[in-house]
Design a protein around this motif. Structure first.
Motif, PDB file in Angstrom:
ATOM      1  N   ARG A 150       0.843  -1.097   0.001  1.00  0.00           N
ATOM      2  CA  ARG A 150       0.085  -0.065   0.062  1.00  0.00           C
ATOM      3  C   ARG A 150       0.889   1.098  -0.044  1.00  0.00           C
ATOM      4  O   ARG A 150       1.670   1.417   1.155  1.00  0.00           O
ATOM      5  CB  ARG A 150      -0.981  -0.402   1.307  1.00  0.00           C
ATOM      6  CG  ARG A 150      -2.117   0.986   1.114  1.00  0.00           C
ATOM      7  CD  ARG A 150      -3.381   1.015   2.334  1.00  0.00           C
ATOM      8  NE  ARG A 150      -2.331   1.204   3.335  1.00  0.00           N
ATOM      9  CZ  ARG A 150      -2.560   0.704   5.247  1.00  0.00           C
ATOM     10  NH1 ARG A 150      -3.381   0.024   4.952  1.00  0.00           N
ATOM     11  NH2 ARG A 150      -1.399   1.399   5.941  1.00  0.00           N
ATOM     12  N   ARG A 168      -7.419   5.508  10.936  1.00  0.00           N
ATOM     13  CA  ARG A 168      -7.004   4.108   9.979  1.00  0.00           C
ATOM     14  C   ARG A 168      -6.834   5.484   8.726  1.00  0.00           C
ATOM     15  O   ARG A 168      -5.507   4.883   8.144  1.00  0.00           O
ATOM     16  CB  ARG A 168      -7.944   3.638   9.009  1.00  0.00           C
ATOM     17  CG  ARG A 168      -8.211   2.391  10.523  1.00  0.00           C
ATOM     18  CD  ARG A 168      -9.998   1.840   9.332  1.00  0.00           C
ATOM     19  NE  ARG A 168      -9.570   0.797   8.296  1.00  0.00           N
ATOM     20  CZ  ARG A 168     -10.404   0.014   7.825  1.00  0.00           C
ATOM     21  NH1 ARG A 168     -11.451   0.059   8.297  1.00  0.00           N
ATOM     22  NH2 ARG A 168      -9.848  -0.313   6.879  1.00  0.00           N
ATOM     23  N   TRP A 198      -2.312   6.252   6.190  1.00  0.00           N
ATOM     24  CA  TRP A 198      -2.412   6.832   5.231  1.00  0.00           C
ATOM     25  C   TRP A 198      -1.660   7.556   4.688  1.00  0.00           C
ATOM     26  O   TRP A 198      -1.069   8.413   3.660  1.00  0.00           O
ATOM     27  CB  TRP A 198      -3.981   6.691   4.088  1.00  0.00           C
ATOM     28  CG  TRP A 198      -4.409   6.040   4.401  1.00  0.00           C
ATOM     29  CD1 TRP A 198      -4.697   4.710   4.874  1.00  0.00           C
ATOM     30  CD2 TRP A 198      -6.182   6.181   4.204  1.00  0.00           C
ATOM     31  NE1 TRP A 198      -5.738   4.472   5.046  1.00  0.00           N
ATOM     32  CE2 TRP A 198      -7.086   4.875   4.237  1.00  0.00           C
ATOM     33  CE3 TRP A 198      -7.130   7.057   4.270  1.00  0.00           C
ATOM     34  CZ2 TRP A 198      -7.742   4.438   4.846  1.00  0.00           C
ATOM     35  CZ3 TRP A 198      -8.652   7.376   3.853  1.00  0.00           C
ATOM     36  CH2 TRP A 198      -8.772   6.262   4.700  1.00  0.00           C
ATOM     37  N   THR A 209     -11.222  11.982   0.462  1.00  0.00           N
ATOM     38  CA  THR A 209     -11.880  10.892   0.592  1.00  0.00           C
ATOM     39  C   THR A 209     -13.330  10.472   0.293  1.00  0.00           C
ATOM     40  O   THR A 209     -13.867   9.318   0.209  1.00  0.00           O
ATOM     41  CB  THR A 209     -10.803  10.520   2.353  1.00  0.00           C
ATOM     42  OG1 THR A 209     -11.814  11.038   3.484  1.00  0.00           O
ATOM     43  CG2 THR A 209      -9.597  10.610   1.696  1.00  0.00           C
ATOM     44  N   HIS A 260     -16.549   2.368   8.015  1.00  0.00           N
ATOM     45  CA  HIS A 260     -14.880   1.175   7.386  1.00  0.00           C
ATOM     46  C   HIS A 260     -15.316   0.946   5.980  1.00  0.00           C
ATOM     47  O   HIS A 260     -13.977   0.767   5.369  1.00  0.00           O
ATOM     48  CB  HIS A 260     -14.692   0.481   8.585  1.00  0.00           C
ATOM     49  CG  HIS A 260     -14.742   0.482  10.199  1.00  0.00           C
ATOM     50  ND1 HIS A 260     -13.135   1.318  10.717  1.00  0.00           N
ATOM     51  CD2 HIS A 260     -15.502   0.860  11.159  1.00  0.00           C
ATOM     52  CE1 HIS A 260     -13.599   1.513  11.080  1.00  0.00           C
ATOM     53  NE2 HIS A 260     -14.372   1.109  11.678  1.00  0.00           N
ATOM     54  N   CYS A 301     -13.351   3.004   3.743  1.00  0.00           N
ATOM     55  CA  CYS A 301     -11.435   2.673   4.186  1.00  0.00           C
ATOM     56  C   CYS A 301     -11.020   1.214   3.964  1.00  0.00           C
ATOM     57  O   CYS A 301     -10.102   1.486   3.337  1.00  0.00           O
ATOM     58  CB  CYS A 301     -11.397   3.058   6.124  1.00  0.00           C
ATOM     59  SG  CYS A 301     -11.569   4.104   6.689  1.00  0.00           S
ATOM     60  N   ASP A 302     -11.504   0.536   3.610  1.00  0.00           N
ATOM     61  CA  ASP A 302     -11.769  -0.805   3.432  1.00  0.00           C
ATOM     62  C   ASP A 302     -11.247  -0.076   1.932  1.00  0.00           C
ATOM     63  O   ASP A 302      -9.960  -0.744   0.989  1.00  0.00           O
ATOM     64  CB  ASP A 302     -12.334  -1.895   3.052  1.00  0.00           C
ATOM     65  CG  ASP A 302     -12.681  -1.922   4.874  1.00  0.00           C
ATOM     66  OD1 ASP A 302     -12.137  -1.489   5.261  1.00  0.00           O
ATOM     67  OD2 ASP A 302     -13.777  -2.711   5.096  1.00  0.00           O
ATOM     68  N   GLU A 351      -7.869   1.377   1.356  1.00  0.00           N
ATOM     69  CA  GLU A 351      -6.941   1.134   1.027  1.00  0.00           C
ATOM     70  C   GLU A 351      -6.646  -0.040   0.034  1.00  0.00           C
ATOM     71  O   GLU A 351      -4.783  -0.134  -0.193  1.00  0.00           O
ATOM     72  CB  GLU A 351      -7.041  -0.286   2.561  1.00  0.00           C
ATOM     73  CG  GLU A 351      -6.946   1.105   4.031  1.00  0.00           C
ATOM     74  CD  GLU A 351      -6.854   0.745   5.514  1.00  0.00           C
ATOM     75  OE1 GLU A 351      -6.982  -1.116   5.052  1.00  0.00           O
ATOM     76  OE2 GLU A 351      -7.665   1.590   6.029  1.00  0.00           O
ATOM     77  N   LEU A 373      -5.350   2.444  -2.604  1.00  0.00           N
ATOM     78  CA  LEU A 373      -3.636   2.339  -2.331  1.00  0.00           C
ATOM     79  C   LEU A 373      -2.706   1.294  -2.713  1.00  0.00           C
ATOM     80  O   LEU A 373      -1.458   1.911  -2.369  1.00  0.00           O
ATOM     81  CB  LEU A 373      -3.470   2.903  -0.765  1.00  0.00           C
ATOM     82  CG  LEU A 373      -4.017   4.277  -0.232  1.00  0.00           C
ATOM     83  CD1 LEU A 373      -4.290   4.735   0.952  1.00  0.00           C
ATOM     84  CD2 LEU A 373      -4.179   5.434  -1.518  1.00  0.00           C
ATOM     85  N   SER A 374      -2.707  -0.040  -2.865  1.00  0.00           N
ATOM     86  CA  SER A 374      -2.252  -1.141  -2.972  1.00  0.00           C
ATOM     87  C   SER A 374      -1.954  -1.162  -5.100  1.00  0.00           C
ATOM     88  O   SER A 374      -2.190  -2.572  -5.093  1.00  0.00           O
ATOM     89  CB  SER A 374      -3.378  -2.424  -2.381  1.00  0.00           C
ATOM     90  OG  SER A 374      -2.559  -1.486  -0.680  1.00  0.00           O
ATOM     91  N   TYR A 419      -3.812   3.069  -8.944  1.00  0.00           N
ATOM     92  CA  TYR A 419      -3.236   4.569  -8.283  1.00  0.00           C
ATOM     93  C   TYR A 419      -2.098   4.635  -8.883  1.00  0.00           C
ATOM     94  O   TYR A 419      -1.764   5.467  -8.296  1.00  0.00           O
ATOM     95  CB  TYR A 419      -2.992   4.035  -6.869  1.00  0.00           C
ATOM     96  CG  TYR A 419      -2.841   5.197  -6.060  1.00  0.00           C
ATOM     97  CD1 TYR A 419      -3.281   6.135  -5.379  1.00  0.00           C
ATOM     98  CD2 TYR A 419      -1.597   4.820  -4.840  1.00  0.00           C
ATOM     99  CE1 TYR A 419      -2.738   7.215  -4.853  1.00  0.00           C
ATOM    100  CE2 TYR A 419      -1.697   5.871  -3.875  1.00  0.00           C
ATOM    101  CZ  TYR A 419      -1.942   7.730  -4.307  1.00  0.00           C
ATOM    102  OH  TYR A 419      -1.465   7.911  -3.149  1.00  0.00           O
TER     103      TYR A 419
END
Length: 252
Positions: free
Chosen positions: A13, A46, A50, A211, A216, A219-220, A223, A226-227, A231
């Protein structure tokens, strides 16, 4: 053996390309975001991982639905900060608002009670059904009063979608700044908003990113984004026009 192979080649990430989030719904109990202070603090924890060091929470201000005021927002911010302090979370969290362009917004302009970001930037949004009536006149009224309007997630308003992005360019020339959601580019709302967001970035008329985290699950999604290779594509695209998240609000 397979699990070892996957772990070796799993993409790491990457950090966000900005340190200030200007649009999220983490204040407890006052809109459709965090239900309580501890939940909001978990979201902040969380988000901090980042690379965010400053979060400007933007609860909705919508007539007859979320009629938040400076007082209700300040009280919710205090509850969140108390929970963060108890959990040892050092991230700076401030507050502004996301204003729906409705009758309540018009009354707040007249009363000079808009809840803005630093530097008189004000986050606005249309209805998802149709463009606000007289939006051009509203933008002119705002700029005449010294405000800088930022339209939240313009890529999500399907009535603006067109082959030539005509209405987007008109609004941007009028003085509206655009803030795109990371969740849109991550595909959270489907392929069309993602495609339009990418086109707006390519056209050089995206000024801010947010964002828009509410819970949550958001956020999942971020994330995972970002991996992803998507991205990487975003990082390459924004080199043409760096976002203003970390520079526009450095006003005391």
């Amino acid at each position: 053996m397979t699990s070892i192979f996957n772990s070796l080649f799993k993409r790491q990430r990457q950090p966000l390309f900005f340190a200030t989030d200007i649009h999220c719904h983490i204040l407890p109990g006052i809109d459709d975001g965090a239900p309580d202070a501890d939940y909001g603090a978990e979201l902040v924890m969380r988000m901090s991982a980042w690379g965010l060091s400053r979060i400007i929470a933007t609860p909705h201000v919508v007539g007859e639905v979320y009629e938040n005021t400076p007082e209700s927002i300040s009280a919710a911010l205090t509850r969140l900060q108390e929970s963060m302090h108890a959990k040892g979370i050092p991230t700076t969290v401030q507050s502004a608002a996301e204003h729906r362009l409705d009758d309540l917004f018009s009354r707040n302009i007249i009363a000079d009670t808009l809840i803005s970001h630093p530097g008189k930037h004000v986050l606005i949004e249309n209805s998802f059904m149709q463009e606000a009536r007289d939006i051009d006149s509203i933008v002119i009224r705002l700029t005449n009063r010294g405000y800088i309007p930022i339209m939240a997630h313009p890529e999500r308003f399907v009535y603006y979608h067109s082959a030539n992005l005509k209405r987007y360019f008109e609004l941007h020339r009028l003085g509206v700044r655009f803030q795109v959601n990371l969740l849109s580019i991550a595909g959270r709302y489907g392929s069309e908003p993602r495609h339009v967001a990418e086109r707006l970035i390519e056209a050089g008329i995206v000024d801010f990113f947010g964002t828009d985290v509410h819970r949550h699950e958001h956020c999942d999604a971020i994330e995972a984004f970002l991996s992803s290779r998507n991205y990487d594509k975003l990082l390459n695209a924004i080199k043409k026009r760096p976002c203003l998240n970390d520079t526009a609000f450095n006003v005391s």
